[in-house]
Design a protein around this motif. Structure first.
Motif, PDB file in Angstrom:
ATOM      1  N   GLY A 132      78.309  22.770 -24.883  1.00 23.19           N
ATOM      2  CA  GLY A 132      78.500  20.930 -24.697  1.00 23.19           C
ATOM      3  C   GLY A 132      77.242  19.666 -24.374  1.00 23.19           C
ATOM      4  N   GLN A 133      76.704  18.539 -24.462  1.00 26.62           N
ATOM      5  CA  GLN A 133      75.842  18.113 -23.781  1.00 26.62           C
ATOM      6  C   GLN A 133      75.369  17.104 -22.479  1.00 26.62           C
ATOM      7  OE1 GLN A 133      75.844  14.955 -27.760  1.00 26.62           O
ATOM      8  NE2 GLN A 133      73.454  15.859 -27.317  1.00 26.62           N
ATOM      9  N   THR A 191      77.323  14.668 -21.786  1.00 22.12           N
ATOM     10  CA  THR A 191      76.329  12.977 -21.578  1.00 22.12           C
ATOM     11  C   THR A 191      76.939  12.005 -20.434  1.00 22.12           C
ATOM     12  OG1 THR A 191      77.139  13.656 -23.688  1.00 22.12           O
ATOM     13  CG2 THR A 191      75.673  11.280 -23.080  1.00 22.12           C
ATOM     14  N   MET A 239      79.473  30.685 -24.861  1.00 19.80           N
ATOM     15  CA  MET A 239      78.890  29.462 -25.825  1.00 19.80           C
ATOM     16  C   MET A 239      78.127  28.834 -25.317  1.00 19.80           C
ATOM     17  SD  MET A 239      80.659  28.054 -28.994  1.00 19.80           S
ATOM     18  CE  MET A 239      81.283  26.393 -28.368  1.00 19.80           C
ATOM     19  N   ASP A 250      77.506  21.429 -32.791  1.00 23.84           N
ATOM     20  CA  ASP A 250      78.393  20.570 -33.345  1.00 23.84           C
ATOM     21  C   ASP A 250      80.105  20.506 -32.736  1.00 23.84           C
ATOM     22  OD1 ASP A 250      79.106  23.502 -33.464  1.00 23.84           O
ATOM     23  OD2 ASP A 250      79.611  24.451 -35.887  1.00 23.84           O
ATOM     24  N   ASN A 262      83.382  21.890 -29.620  1.00 26.27           N
ATOM     25  CA  ASN A 262      83.757  22.348 -29.285  1.00 26.27           C
ATOM     26  C   ASN A 262      84.050  23.264 -30.542  1.00 26.27           C
ATOM     27  OD1 ASN A 262      85.786  20.795 -28.721  1.00 26.27           O
ATOM     28  ND2 ASN A 262      85.603  20.406 -26.984  1.00 26.27           N
ATOM     29  N   LYS A 321      77.394  11.185 -33.725  1.00 30.95           N
ATOM     30  CA  LYS A 321      77.075  12.876 -33.665  1.00 30.95           C
ATOM     31  C   LYS A 321      78.646  13.671 -34.123  1.00 30.95           C
ATOM     32  CE  LYS A 321      77.104  16.573 -30.270  1.00 30.95           C
ATOM     33  NZ  LYS A 321      78.368  16.676 -29.717  1.00 30.95           N
ATOM     34  N   LYS A 379      84.220  15.806 -15.630  1.00 29.44           N
ATOM     35  CA  LYS A 379      83.025  15.015 -16.825  1.00 29.44           C
ATOM     36  C   LYS A 379      82.143  14.070 -16.563  1.00 29.44           C
ATOM     37  CE  LYS A 379      85.857  17.176 -19.540  1.00 29.44           C
ATOM     38  NZ  LYS A 379      85.460  18.149 -20.520  1.00 29.44           N
TER      39      LYS A 379
END
Ligand code: UTP
Length: 398
Positions: free
Chosen positions: A104-105, A107, A153, A208, A210, A345, A375
């Protein structure tokens, strides 16, 4: 036709001519990199996803019903013992794996590196998230004389940084042979006008979602790897829950005893308005219902024990058989739209795979023992709240 011409044609056909203009200012080597990217992009898919963003979302006609769960705390002593033994055996036989989704990013956390490399102010020296996860899995060595396989991943954006980080820290003394990195797929981001974006002389892409995990496990030959190592079950989890309890023989034993393809851990919702996804059945199949999908009535509905009927919140902790992973890896999960830093996205969600599995075992665990996600930078689910839970549970001295 040469590659450049092909790339130009594609850009013209899909109204992305602005990229050509931007490319004209670049060196040949830089141009070539972009051409390579363009040739790999599925523009039909991207156009379709963009067009879908303009459509009004159809009203979901799915029938949502509650799902049963087992409260770990309420399993009687004798059964716990039996389950523990069953689960332990699988771990001891070296047939157990953990899959950490770290592509994940991050963000919302606003940290530029991979989330697992974020250092938390815990103890005297601080601890990295990956370090906490590694320490947690290493307990298996002490308890059962066996370390689980650890599949991590990553995404194109953070793969190198993640591997370099593990190398630099000597895998936190984990057995390197048992750690396997695999990359998930990427997809271009778009402006709200549907245009590709050039950033650092490359077309801007993002992982793309999770839900890409199953396809990636397959494509990167990790399912093959699991099978060749005779792995039976894998614990799928996120990178950002520092209280994750992936070595849980009772949970494993319960899944084996009930002969399930998938089992998930829940925590009871703190209050009806808590913005979390909860486990449910959708047209009879296991699923997650998001907070906004629940009507006010459903949100507040209670059973005869006074507990919320839709109250088992998803903790992103799931046990799957290798066969189940293989089964869902062959499904085309749909993309959802997310808006990150003002760009579109497209993300797949791993839980869209659940309905392909016939049933699911849900086991409720205690929030203060197993759930402390990171988060946001501040407020709920932030480093501060996660550290509080961690320090309280492990009785860490400041
Ligand atoms: P989140 O949905 O919380 O996303 O991911 P995120 O990228 O970490 O954070 P935001 O939304 O940008 O702030 C839940 C889990 O799924 C993983 C994340 O690394 C996290 O462990 N994930 C998410 C992936 O592995 N790949 C993705 O493409 C997206």
């Amino acid at each position: 036709m040469n590659e450049q011409k092909l790339a130009e044609e594609k850009l013209n056909k899909y109204h992305q001519e602005h990229i050509l203009e931007l490319m004209s200012k670049l060196k040949d080597t830089q141009k070539q990199e972009i051409i390579d990217q363009i040739l790999k992009i599925d523009f039909d898919k991207i156009s379709e996803l963009y067009e879908n963003t303009k459509k009004v979302k159809e009203i979901d006609q799915n029938q949502i019903t509650p799902i049963n769960y087992i409260d770990k705390e309420k399993i009687d002593k004798k059964e716990k013992k039996e389950l523990q033994k069953l689960g332990e055996q699988l771990i001891k036989n070296d047939q157990y794996a953990v899959v950490t989704m770290a592509g994940g990013q991050g963000t919302r956390l606003g940290f530029s590196g991979p989330k697992g490399t974020y250092k938390l102010d815990i103890g005297a020296k601080g601890k990295y998230i990956f370090e906490i996860l590694a320490d947690n899995l290493k307990k298996s060595k002490k308890l059962y004389n066996m370390l689980p396989y650890w599949y991590i991943m990553t995404s194109s954006e953070n793969n190198k940084q993640t591997i370099d980080f593990f190398e630099k820290h000597n895998y936190f003394e984990y057995n390197k042979e048992k750690v396997k990195f695999f990359k998930q797929a990427s997809i271009p981001m778009l402006t709200k006008e549907g245009k590709l974006v050039l950033e650092n002389n490359k077309i801007k892409t993002a992982s793309d979602g999770n839900g890409g995990v199953f396809l990636a496990l397959n494509k990167e030959k990790m399912i093959e790897d699991m099978k060749s190592n005779n792995i039976k079950l894998a614990y799928l989890c996120g990178v950002d829950n520092i209280m994750v309890n992936a070595i849980d023989p009772i949970f494993i034993g319960l899944m084996l005893k009930q002969n399930m393809q998938i089992a998930s851990k829940s925590v009871h919702k703190a209050y009806p308005e808590e913005k979390v996804g909860v486990f449910c059945k959708r047209n009879g199949k296991p699923s997650i219902v998001e907070y906004i999908e629940l009507s006010e009535n459903m949100r507040n509905e209670r059973n005869k024990n006074g507990e919320l009927v839709y109250g088992e919140a998803n903790t992103l902790s799931h046990l799957l058989s290798v066969e189940a992973i293989e089964k869902v890896a062959n499904q085309n999960l749909k993309y959802h739209l997310a808006i990150k830093n003002d760009l579109y996205k497209f993300e797949k969600f791993y839980f869209d795979a659940f309905p392909y599995l016939d049933d699911m075992l849900v086991m409720r665990v205690k929030r203060e023992e197993e759930f402390a996600p990171i988060k946001n930078k501040e407020g709920v689910d932030s480093p501060k709240t996660a550290i509080e839970i961690y320090e309280k549970y492990y009785k860490v001295e400041k």
